[in-house]
Design an enzyme around this catalytic site. Sequence first.
Site, PDB file in Angstrom:
ATOM      1  N   HIS A   1       1.044  -1.204   0.101  1.00 52.96           N
ATOM      2  CA  HIS A   1      -0.025  -0.137  -0.021  1.00 52.96           C
ATOM      3  C   HIS A   1       0.995   1.337  -0.153  1.00 52.96           C
ATOM      4  CE1 HIS A   1      -2.767   2.968   1.496  1.00 52.96           C
ATOM      5  NE2 HIS A   1      -3.877   2.178   1.415  1.00 52.96           N
TER       6      HIS A   1
ATOM      7  N   LYS B   1     -11.144  -1.382  10.135  1.00 54.44           N
ATOM      8  CA  LYS B   1     -11.305  -2.459   8.978  1.00 54.44           C
ATOM      9  C   LYS B   1     -11.397  -3.914   9.658  1.00 54.44           C
ATOM     10  CE  LYS B   1      -7.881  -0.539   5.765  1.00 54.44           C
ATOM     11  NZ  LYS B   1      -8.614  -0.275   4.798  1.00 54.44           N
TER      12      LYS B   1
ATOM     13  N   CYS C   1      -4.520   2.745  -3.758  1.00 57.40           N
ATOM     14  CA  CYS C   1      -3.205   2.890  -3.197  1.00 57.40           C
ATOM     15  C   CYS C   1      -2.565   1.945  -3.377  1.00 57.40           C
ATOM     16  CB  CYS C   1      -3.741   2.944  -1.609  1.00 57.40           C
ATOM     17  SG  CYS C   1      -5.053   4.519  -1.195  1.00 57.40           S
TER      18      CYS C   1
END
Length: 412
Positions: A124, A227, A367
């Site tokens: 990421h 998350k 990302c």
Amino acid sequence: MRDFNVAELRKDFPILSQKVQNKALVYLDNAATTHKPNEVLDAMRNYHHMNNGNPHRGVHYLSVMATAAYEGAREKVKGFINARSSSEIIFTKNATESLNLIAYSYGMNFIEKGDEIVLCISEHHSDIVPWQQVAKAKGAVLKFMYLDSDYRLTMEEVKQKVTNRTKLVGIAQMSNVLGTIYPVKEIAAYAHSKGAVVLVDGAQSVPHIKVDVRDMDADFFAFSGHKMLGPMGIGVLYGKQELLEKMPPFLTGGDMIEFVEEQNTTFAELPFKFEAGTQNVEGAVGLSAAIDYLEDIGLNNIHAYEMELTAYAIKRMSENPHITIYGPKDLENRGGVISFSIEGCHPHDVSSILDSYGVAIRAGHHCAQPLMKFLGAPATSRASFYFYNTKEEVDVFIESLNTVRRWLGYGA
């Protein structure tokens, strides 16, 4: 432990009962953020109603209660990832801040000119951009490990890229694009044999599989609350105590000091040295409740169920000759993330068309632009599952996918 009954578990999530575009919501963007069960919402509401105070700052009742809630959450996280000490658990606002903390506190102070920083190409941006800055500032060499044709990272590639000059290896335990679960324990062992420290991004793994930072022997480990059923604005950095003690503070100000004089300051002990200012206590409370919820239904149950959904979705998607899947098609060392493209269709169009059916997926570079370039795909669509999704929702997703090319005038 609760029975793993998806229909019953879904009742804990108010947001899942709504309609979108006059269709039942099918939420398949869980890699971006997950929803919160009533237990998490109630815990945060109760904190604000009864225990809100500034932790560590006062001896009055509410300050003491806020401190107990905040430090209790730290203990909960310690047990959840099997850290040795609560002093190794630092609260941040998200995994991105945790990764930046390591880059600027460890990287800027312990990486020197000519040293190597080794990352996986699928990282990421949060685990790439900070290390680019460190490499530029310190004159270090930034290297990347590449994936094989099955979207996996081989130990041969690791051994080729990690050398005696490598000072840090950064690796996500699970890719947010490919779903690949990497062999972080083996990577850490090899990196340590070369004298490097290992930073693991656990943002995608912690919500889905049981994580043991001591077993994997990570030096640093980062993840986000939102998350894994928790609120936004709370994250975690785990670090081995001997490393954290050597590192200077990332932010300075209130609550991270021992003594302040006109010309000098001494810093508080761990973990408070890295937690400047008033902290997100309600976020920590929500994260603690989320951990309770996940442990109550079982991470092993979660992963096994998600693999059933993933296998079913991959099978159905593979029946469409216009769909290309990026990521392992077998379930070995894999999570419930499926990135894909549809021939002749831009991912943003795919996402918009699916939204008209009430299906929420992600579209873009996720990302991970270096990975997109490696894959030869400027962008992909991505469906990501959690334990509250159902096979029936996967069917809606597939049926919606099969209409996309007709929407765009291809006829099939």
